[in-house]
Design a protein around this motif. Structure first.
Motif, PDB file in Angstrom:
ATOM      1  N   UNK A   1       0.856  -1.180   0.000  1.00 21.00           N
ATOM      2  CA  UNK A   1       0.000   0.000   0.000  1.00 21.00           C
ATOM      3  C   UNK A   1       0.899   1.239   0.000  1.00 21.00           C
ATOM      4  N   UNK A   2       1.259   1.682  -1.197  1.00 27.16           N
ATOM      5  CA  UNK A   2       2.104   2.855  -1.327  1.00 27.16           C
ATOM      6  C   UNK A   2       1.441   3.830  -2.298  1.00 27.16           C
ATOM      7  N   UNK A   3       1.742   5.123  -2.163  1.00 23.89           N
ATOM      8  CA  UNK A   3       1.118   6.107  -3.063  1.00 23.89           C
ATOM      9  C   UNK A   3       1.397   5.793  -4.529  1.00 23.89           C
ATOM     10  N   UNK A   4       0.424   6.098  -5.354  1.00 25.98           N
ATOM     11  CA  UNK A   4       0.566   5.819  -6.784  1.00 25.98           C
ATOM     12  C   UNK A   4       1.792   6.508  -7.369  1.00 25.98           C
ATOM     13  N   UNK A   5       2.071   7.725  -6.912  1.00 24.50           N
ATOM     14  CA  UNK A   5       3.220   8.463  -7.441  1.00 24.50           C
ATOM     15  C   UNK A   5       4.531   7.757  -7.109  1.00 24.50           C
ATOM     16  N   UNK A   6       4.624   7.229  -5.889  1.00 26.60           N
ATOM     17  CA  UNK A   6       5.846   6.528  -5.481  1.00 26.60           C
ATOM     18  C   UNK A   6       6.003   5.225  -6.248  1.00 26.60           C
ATOM     19  N   UNK A   7       4.897   4.513  -6.451  1.00 30.81           N
ATOM     20  CA  UNK A   7       4.963   3.263  -7.198  1.00 30.81           C
ATOM     21  C   UNK A   7       5.348   3.531  -8.647  1.00 30.81           C
ATOM     22  N   UNK A   8       4.746   4.543  -9.260  1.00 32.29           N
ATOM     23  CA  UNK A   8       5.084   4.836 -10.655  1.00 32.29           C
ATOM     24  C   UNK A   8       6.553   5.212 -10.794  1.00 32.29           C
ATOM     25  N   UNK A   9       7.068   5.975  -9.829  1.00 29.49           N
ATOM     26  CA  UNK A   9       8.484   6.345  -9.871  1.00 29.49           C
ATOM     27  C   UNK A   9       9.377   5.116  -9.785  1.00 29.49           C
ATOM     28  N   UNK A  10       9.021   4.170  -8.906  1.00 33.28           N
ATOM     29  CA  UNK A  10       9.798   2.941  -8.792  1.00 33.28           C
ATOM     30  C   UNK A  10       9.747   2.134 -10.078  1.00 33.28           C
ATOM     31  N   UNK A  11       8.571   2.026 -10.676  1.00 34.90           N
ATOM     32  CA  UNK A  11       8.432   1.266 -11.920  1.00 34.90           C
ATOM     33  C   UNK A  11       9.198   1.925 -13.058  1.00 34.90           C
ATOM     34  N   UNK A  12       9.165   3.255 -13.112  1.00 34.89           N
ATOM     35  CA  UNK A  12       9.948   3.953 -14.137  1.00 34.89           C
ATOM     36  C   UNK A  12      11.438   3.662 -13.963  1.00 34.89           C
ATOM     37  N   UNK A  13      11.892   3.672 -12.718  1.00 36.45           N
ATOM     38  CA  UNK A  13      13.308   3.381 -12.462  1.00 36.45           C
ATOM     39  C   UNK A  13      13.666   1.970 -12.911  1.00 36.45           C
ATOM     40  N   UNK A  14      12.789   1.009 -12.585  1.00 34.43           N
ATOM     41  CA  UNK A  14      13.072  -0.384 -12.931  1.00 34.43           C
ATOM     42  C   UNK A  14      13.081  -0.590 -14.442  1.00 34.43           C
ATOM     43  N   UNK A  15      12.021  -0.140 -15.099  1.00 37.23           N
ATOM     44  CA  UNK A  15      11.927  -0.315 -16.551  1.00 37.23           C
ATOM     45  C   UNK A  15      13.029   0.472 -17.252  1.00 37.23           C
ATOM     46  N   UNK A  16      13.281   1.674 -16.752  1.00 38.71           N
ATOM     47  CA  UNK A  16      14.305   2.516 -17.361  1.00 38.71           C
ATOM     48  C   UNK A  16      15.690   1.904 -17.271  1.00 38.71           C
ATOM     49  N   UNK A  17      15.991   1.251 -16.144  1.00 36.44           N
ATOM     50  CA  UNK A  17      17.305   0.616 -15.988  1.00 36.44           C
ATOM     51  C   UNK A  17      17.515  -0.468 -17.037  1.00 36.44           C
ATOM     52  N   UNK A  18      16.492  -1.291 -17.256  1.00 38.18           N
ATOM     53  CA  UNK A  18      16.614  -2.347 -18.261  1.00 38.18           C
ATOM     54  C   UNK A  18      16.627  -1.756 -19.669  1.00 38.18           C
ATOM     55  N   UNK A  19      15.840  -0.717 -19.876  1.00 40.50           N
ATOM     56  CA  UNK A  19      15.803  -0.064 -21.182  1.00 40.50           C
ATOM     57  C   UNK A  19      17.183   0.466 -21.570  1.00 40.50           C
ATOM     58  N   UNK A  20      17.892   1.072 -20.620  1.00 39.89           N
ATOM     59  CA  UNK A  20      19.232   1.592 -20.896  1.00 39.89           C
ATOM     60  C   UNK A  20      20.205   0.466 -21.232  1.00 39.89           C
ATOM     61  N   UNK A  21      20.125  -0.630 -20.494  1.00 40.50           N
ATOM     62  CA  UNK A  21      21.011  -1.765 -20.762  1.00 40.50           C
ATOM     63  C   UNK A  21      20.714  -2.359 -22.134  1.00 40.50           C
ATOM     64  N   UNK A  22      19.438  -2.491 -22.458  1.00 42.86           N
ATOM     65  CA  UNK A  22      19.076  -3.007 -23.780  1.00 42.86           C
ATOM     66  C   UNK A  22      19.653  -2.117 -24.882  1.00 42.86           C
ATOM     67  N   UNK A  23      19.547  -0.804 -24.704  1.00 39.28           N
ATOM     68  CA  UNK A  23      20.079   0.117 -25.709  1.00 39.28           C
ATOM     69  C   UNK A  23      21.584  -0.051 -25.865  1.00 39.28           C
ATOM     70  N   UNK A  24      22.268  -0.222 -24.750  1.00 41.78           N
ATOM     71  CA  UNK A  24      23.727  -0.401 -24.798  1.00 41.78           C
ATOM     72  C   UNK A  24      24.113  -1.701 -25.492  1.00 41.78           C
ATOM     73  N   UNK A  25      23.248  -2.704 -25.383  1.00 41.37           N
ATOM     74  CA  UNK A  25      23.534  -4.012 -25.984  1.00 41.37           C
ATOM     75  C   UNK A  25      22.956  -4.155 -27.390  1.00 41.37           C
ATOM     76  N   UNK A  26      22.298  -3.123 -27.886  1.00 38.33           N
ATOM     77  CA  UNK A  26      21.710  -3.188 -29.220  1.00 38.33           C
ATOM     78  C   UNK A  26      20.487  -4.074 -29.294  1.00 38.33           C
ATOM     79  N   UNK A  27      19.727  -4.150 -28.191  1.00 36.71           N
ATOM     80  CA  UNK A  27      18.534  -4.993 -28.102  1.00 36.71           C
ATOM     81  C   UNK A  27      17.317  -4.100 -27.894  1.00 36.71           C
TER      82      UNK A  27
END
Length: 241
Positions: free
Chosen positions: A75-101
């Motif tokens: 039970x966490x605020x929607x804003x905090x959850x969205x920020x966490x999800x953006x961080x998680x997805x963004x971290x993988x997105x950056x790695x994928x870009x670096x690997x050409x995936x």
């Protein structure tokens, strides 16, 4: 016997030692990106494995709950959850870009997945987080769920998913893991359920009720030593995308 063409996906990068073997039998990899488990090293290694096998890559974010592996509702605020999800997805997105995936989709993990299947507001949080990273990201969600409907209402490409080794309730939701019989421990029953999904888009609920569910992807679990043998057997009976 006819072979049925369908996407097979697995949750990978979660610290189990079977990723390299499972990657041979799936066409999509849901890669843990730090919410329940995973870090930059595990993400990069799993992305590289997927690239080597020509497997589509998806992000597998979670409630920020490493202590309980993302298997409880937070039970966490929607804003905090969205920020966490953006961080998680963004971290993988950056790695994928670096690997050409290409990062192709987002599939929530664990209790976040189950909660969003019936909670429109929570589905919106996940959609907003995904769109903040890339408007091209699809969302993988429980077939027939409210989250699927919400994605379509918002113009998001959605991949309807079913589980080969989980029992279903009459409303199309998964039987909670805390209940007996939630996970099918008989290989023959799990294979039969997978083939029925692929062939007819239907499953028999635990009560005996027949459910019609349009399915585009089937999930294999990869957290046991038996997972590889099961994946191989299922793969040999299907035409995997």
């Amino acid at each position: 016997m006819a072979r049925f063409k369908i996407d097979l996906n697995a949750d990978l990068g979660e610290g189990y030692p079977f990723d390299a073997q499972l990657m041979q039998f799936v066409s999509s990899a849901n890669i843990a990106c730090g919410g329940h488990v995973g870090d930059a090293t595990s993400m990069r290694a799993t992305v590289q494995l997927a690239q080597a096998h020509g497997v589509r890559v998806g992000a597998h974010p979670s409630y920020p709950d490493r202590e309980h592996f993302g298997r409880r509702t937070l039970q966490i605020p929607a804003e905090a959850l969205e920020a966490s999800l953006r961080d998680q997805i963004g971290a993988l997105h950056r790695i994928c870009a670096e690997e050409g995936v290409t990062l192709a989709y987002v599939k929530p993990h664990g209790m976040l997945y189950n909660d969003a299947a019936r909670d429109e507001a929570l589905a919106d949080v996940i959609i907003d987080a995904a769109r903040a990273i890339s408007p091209d990201l699809a969302v993988m969600a429980l077939a027939g769920s409210r989250m699927v409907a919400r994605c379509r209402e918002r113009g998001v490409v959605v991949i309807e998913e079913a589980f080969v080794d989980r029992a279903y309730r009459d409303d199309g939701s998964l039987v909670p893991r805390s209940e007996p019989g939630a996970v099918l421990d008989d290989d023959a029953a799990a294979v039969a359920q997978a083939l029925r999904f692929a062939r007819a888009g239907e499953v028999v609920a635990r009560s005996g009720k027949l459910l019609k569910l349009p399915v585009e992807s089937l999930c294999l679990h990869g957290d046991t030593p038996h997972a590889v043998a099961f994946a191989r057997g299922l793969y040999n009976q299907m035409e995997v995308l």
